[in-house]
Design a protein around this motif. Structure first.
Motif, short mmCIF file in Angstrom:
data_model
loop_
_atom_site.label_atom_id
_atom_site.label_comp_id
_atom_site.label_asym_id
_atom_site.label_seq_id
_atom_site.Cartn_x
_atom_site.Cartn_y
_atom_site.Cartn_z
N UNK A 1 -43.39 17.36 -21.02
CA UNK A 1 -44.02 16.50 -20.02
C UNK A 1 -44.43 15.15 -20.64
N UNK A 2 -44.55 14.11 -19.81
CA UNK A 2 -44.84 12.77 -20.33
C UNK A 2 -46.16 12.66 -21.09
N UNK A 3 -47.18 13.43 -20.70
CA UNK A 3 -48.47 13.32 -21.39
C UNK A 3 -48.38 13.74 -22.86
N UNK A 4 -47.31 14.45 -23.23
CA UNK A 4 -47.13 14.87 -24.62
C UNK A 4 -46.71 13.70 -25.53
N UNK A 5 -46.33 12.58 -24.94
CA UNK A 5 -45.98 11.38 -25.72
C UNK A 5 -47.21 10.52 -26.00
N UNK A 6 -48.35 10.86 -25.41
CA UNK A 6 -49.57 10.07 -25.63
C UNK A 6 -50.73 10.94 -26.11
N UNK B 1 -47.74 14.43 -33.32
CA UNK B 1 -46.32 14.14 -33.57
C UNK B 1 -45.45 15.40 -33.63
N UNK B 2 -46.01 16.52 -33.22
CA UNK B 2 -45.22 17.76 -33.12
C UNK B 2 -44.84 18.04 -31.67
N UNK B 3 -45.40 17.28 -30.72
CA UNK B 3 -45.06 17.45 -29.30
C UNK B 3 -44.32 16.19 -28.85
N UNK B 4 -43.63 16.30 -27.71
CA UNK B 4 -42.86 15.14 -27.26
C UNK B 4 -42.55 15.20 -25.78
N UNK B 5 -42.28 14.00 -25.22
CA UNK B 5 -41.72 13.88 -23.89
C UNK B 5 -40.21 13.82 -24.05
N UNK B 6 -39.49 14.46 -23.14
CA UNK B 6 -38.03 14.37 -23.12
C UNK B 6 -37.57 14.26 -21.67
N UNK B 7 -36.66 13.32 -21.42
CA UNK B 7 -36.09 13.14 -20.08
C UNK B 7 -34.94 14.13 -19.88
#
Length: 148
Positions: free
Chosen positions: A36-41, A45-51
């Protein structure tokens, strides 16, 4: 002379705060649960947003909560990066509709992109991916916005 005889003078320059940390993030698509997008903010640095994979264009934006003075963006890409993308800002209230381009590149190569910006006002900051650098989607470990 031996030992630690030299001591630097002055005060260290503080790093600009990450205005996007733990703010609301929205994206065009999500690859699936856990991206999900909130994982990019979230500062992790072990979580991420992916489209969604294989799709152009895709975007993610962060709502800073109010209009702030920004002076840079840091993008920490996962393997799935943007070759062509732009950074856009908006001062709209509510859902952003009017975007102003403040940076663009056609030669993104992943890793860490540190993008200095002329200081300016923004409430929303968006990474707008135009062309993927891999067959996958777009993926950010962290989307940081620096400023005051």
């Amino acid at each position: 002379m031996t030992g630690n005889w030299w001591k630097p003078g002055g005060t260290p320059i503080p790093e600009a705060p990450n205005l996007a940390l733990n703010k609301t993030a929205v994206s065009s698509t999500v690859e699936g649960v856990g991206f999900e997008p909130e994982l990019a903010v979230d500062g992790n640095q072990m979580t991420r947003w992916a489209s969604r994979e294989g799709s152009d264009p895709e975007w993610i934006y962060v709502d800073l909560g109010s209009v702030r003075q920004i002076n840079g963006v840091k993008l920490r890409w996962e393997v799935a990066y943007a070759k062509r993308y732009k950074i856009e800002i908006s001062t709209d209230s509510g859902s952003p509709e009017h975007w102003q381009e403040v940076y663009s590149t056609a030669s993104g190569d992943g890793g860490l992109d540190e993008i200095p910006l002329t200081p300016q006002s923004a409430r929303y900051v968006r990474m707008y991916g135009i062309e993927r650098g891999t067959p996958y989607g777009y993926s950010l470990y962290e989307f940081e916005v620096t400023g005051q």
